[in-house]
Design a protein around this motif. Structure first.
Motif, PDB file in Angstrom:
ATOM      1  N   LEU A 105     -41.851  13.018  10.023  1.00  0.00           N
ATOM      2  CA  LEU A 105     -41.509  12.684  11.411  1.00  0.00           C
ATOM      3  C   LEU A 105     -40.840  11.326  11.517  1.00  0.00           C
ATOM      4  N   THR A 106     -39.820  11.242  12.346  1.00  0.00           N
ATOM      5  CA  THR A 106     -39.211   9.945  12.638  1.00  0.00           C
ATOM      6  C   THR A 106     -40.115   9.202  13.615  1.00  0.00           C
ATOM      7  N   ASP A 107     -39.871   7.903  13.801  1.00  0.00           N
ATOM      8  CA  ASP A 107     -40.668   7.128  14.750  1.00  0.00           C
ATOM      9  C   ASP A 107     -40.590   7.722  16.152  1.00  0.00           C
ATOM     10  N   ARG A 108     -39.407   8.159  16.556  1.00  0.00           N
ATOM     11  CA  ARG A 108     -39.219   8.708  17.898  1.00  0.00           C
ATOM     12  C   ARG A 108     -39.939  10.047  18.054  1.00  0.00           C
ATOM     13  N   GLU A 109     -39.865  10.899  17.023  1.00  0.00           N
ATOM     14  CA  GLU A 109     -40.570  12.187  17.071  1.00  0.00           C
ATOM     15  C   GLU A 109     -42.079  11.964  17.154  1.00  0.00           C
ATOM     16  N   ARG A 110     -42.568  10.982  16.405  1.00  0.00           N
ATOM     17  CA  ARG A 110     -43.995  10.659  16.437  1.00  0.00           C
ATOM     18  C   ARG A 110     -44.390  10.162  17.821  1.00  0.00           C
ATOM     19  N   GLU A 155     -43.001  14.590  32.407  1.00  0.00           N
ATOM     20  CA  GLU A 155     -43.882  13.409  32.377  1.00  0.00           C
ATOM     21  C   GLU A 155     -43.610  12.546  31.148  1.00  0.00           C
ATOM     22  N   ILE A 156     -43.394  13.207  30.015  1.00  0.00           N
ATOM     23  CA  ILE A 156     -43.086  12.464  28.786  1.00  0.00           C
ATOM     24  C   ILE A 156     -41.748  11.745  28.935  1.00  0.00           C
ATOM     25  N   ALA A 157     -40.766  12.447  29.496  1.00  0.00           N
ATOM     26  CA  ALA A 157     -39.442  11.861  29.699  1.00  0.00           C
ATOM     27  C   ALA A 157     -39.521  10.617  30.574  1.00  0.00           C
ATOM     28  N   ALA A 158     -40.293  10.695  31.649  1.00  0.00           N
ATOM     29  CA  ALA A 158     -40.435   9.556  32.560  1.00  0.00           C
ATOM     30  C   ALA A 158     -41.142   8.391  31.865  1.00  0.00           C
ATOM     31  N   ALA A 159     -42.191   8.700  31.105  1.00  0.00           N
ATOM     32  CA  ALA A 159     -42.966   7.644  30.439  1.00  0.00           C
ATOM     33  C   ALA A 159     -42.167   6.939  29.349  1.00  0.00           C
ATOM     34  N   VAL A 179     -36.418  14.997  25.117  1.00  0.00           N
ATOM     35  CA  VAL A 179     -37.833  15.218  24.811  1.00  0.00           C
ATOM     36  C   VAL A 179     -38.016  16.592  24.184  1.00  0.00           C
ATOM     37  N   ARG A 180     -37.373  17.598  24.788  1.00  0.00           N
ATOM     38  CA  ARG A 180     -37.478  18.970  24.275  1.00  0.00           C
ATOM     39  C   ARG A 180     -36.973  19.041  22.820  1.00  0.00           C
ATOM     40  N   ASN A 181     -35.856  18.342  22.543  1.00  0.00           N
ATOM     41  CA  ASN A 181     -35.294  18.347  21.189  1.00  0.00           C
ATOM     42  C   ASN A 181     -36.245  17.686  20.184  1.00  0.00           C
ATOM     43  N   TYR A 182     -36.808  16.535  20.567  1.00  0.00           N
ATOM     44  CA  TYR A 182     -37.736  15.838  19.674  1.00  0.00           C
ATOM     45  C   TYR A 182     -38.978  16.686  19.398  1.00  0.00           C
ATOM     46  N   LEU A 183     -39.503  17.324  20.446  1.00  0.00           N
ATOM     47  CA  LEU A 183     -40.683  18.179  20.269  1.00  0.00           C
ATOM     48  C   LEU A 183     -40.371  19.369  19.374  1.00  0.00           C
ATOM     49  N   SER A 184     -39.202  19.945  19.566  1.00  0.00           N
ATOM     50  CA  SER A 184     -38.792  21.084  18.760  1.00  0.00           C
ATOM     51  C   SER A 184     -38.696  20.695  17.281  1.00  0.00           C
TER      52      SER A 184
END
Length: 201
Positions: free
Chosen positions: A141-146, A160-164, A172-177
């Motif tokens: 995992l990259t730092d951003r994905e983590r 909510e994740i996007a706002a935070a 966010v969807r791409n990182y989670l995927s």
């Protein structure tokens, strides 16, 4: 006399460790902290030689506190103590500049000896964990994905994740995927669980 800082959020565990270490003729616990964000201030105020840090603490993790200590007080040696013998934690502890990594169920005498050894310039690592870390490899995992996966751990929605994290929902969807794919999981909850079990979060 070796001056110690003991950082552990569970007061009973912290006090028991302090009592055990104080039985050693050459060790003295001169400072205690219940939060990770108190570590650097306490280490500076009490001029400690070695900081013993738990990984999971409020305010700041022991791994983040270790990195701050390394940057601000490079002469202070850092021993990471953890209940969780996870290879990913070991790798991250070494990257943060820790001098030793031990699991809490090790005998007190081994901990005392580890303190003395790091002051002699040695690095002390639980051998079973070292072997597991080598077998397991680095976190994919990259730092951003983590960061995004950590934010998803409490069940937050993509919005909510996007706002935070000040990201777009698509990002966010791409990182989670990517995180789901890299952990070999079927969904985000499983990805969080896998990443935690390996010590990547």
């Amino acid at each position: 006399m070796i001056r110690l800082l003991l950082a552990e959020d569970q007061s009973m565990v912290r006090e028991a460790l302090a009592a055990l270490l104080s039985l050693e003729d050459d060790l003295e616990v001169v400072a205690q902290a219940a939060r990770g964000d108190e570590v650097v201030g306490q280490a500076r105020a009490h001029e400690v030689d070695v900081a013993l840090l738990d990984i999971e603490m409020p305010g700041l993790s022991g791994l983040d506190a270790a990195a701050l200590l390394r940057a601000e007080l490079p002469d202070v040696k850092v021993v990471i103590l953890t209940t969780f013998g996870r290879p990913g934690y070991l790798r991250r502890a070494m990257e943060a500049g820790a001098d030793a990594f031990l699991v809490k169920d090790a005998p007190a005498a081994r901990l005392a000896e580890a303190v003395r050894r790091v002051l002699r310039g040695e690095r002390v690592i639980d051998p079973v964990l070292a072997a597991a870390a080598l077998a397991d490899g680095a976190s994919p995992l990259t730092d951003r994905e983590r960061e995004v996966l950590r934010a998803a751990a409490d069940g937050s929605t993509n919005a909510e994740i996007a706002a935070a994290l000040h990201l777009s929902q698509g990002t966010v969807r791409n990182y989670l995927s990517l995180a789901i794919q890299k952990t070999g999981a079927r969904n985000r909850a499983e990805a969080v669980r896998t990443a935690r079990d390996k010590g990547w979060l």
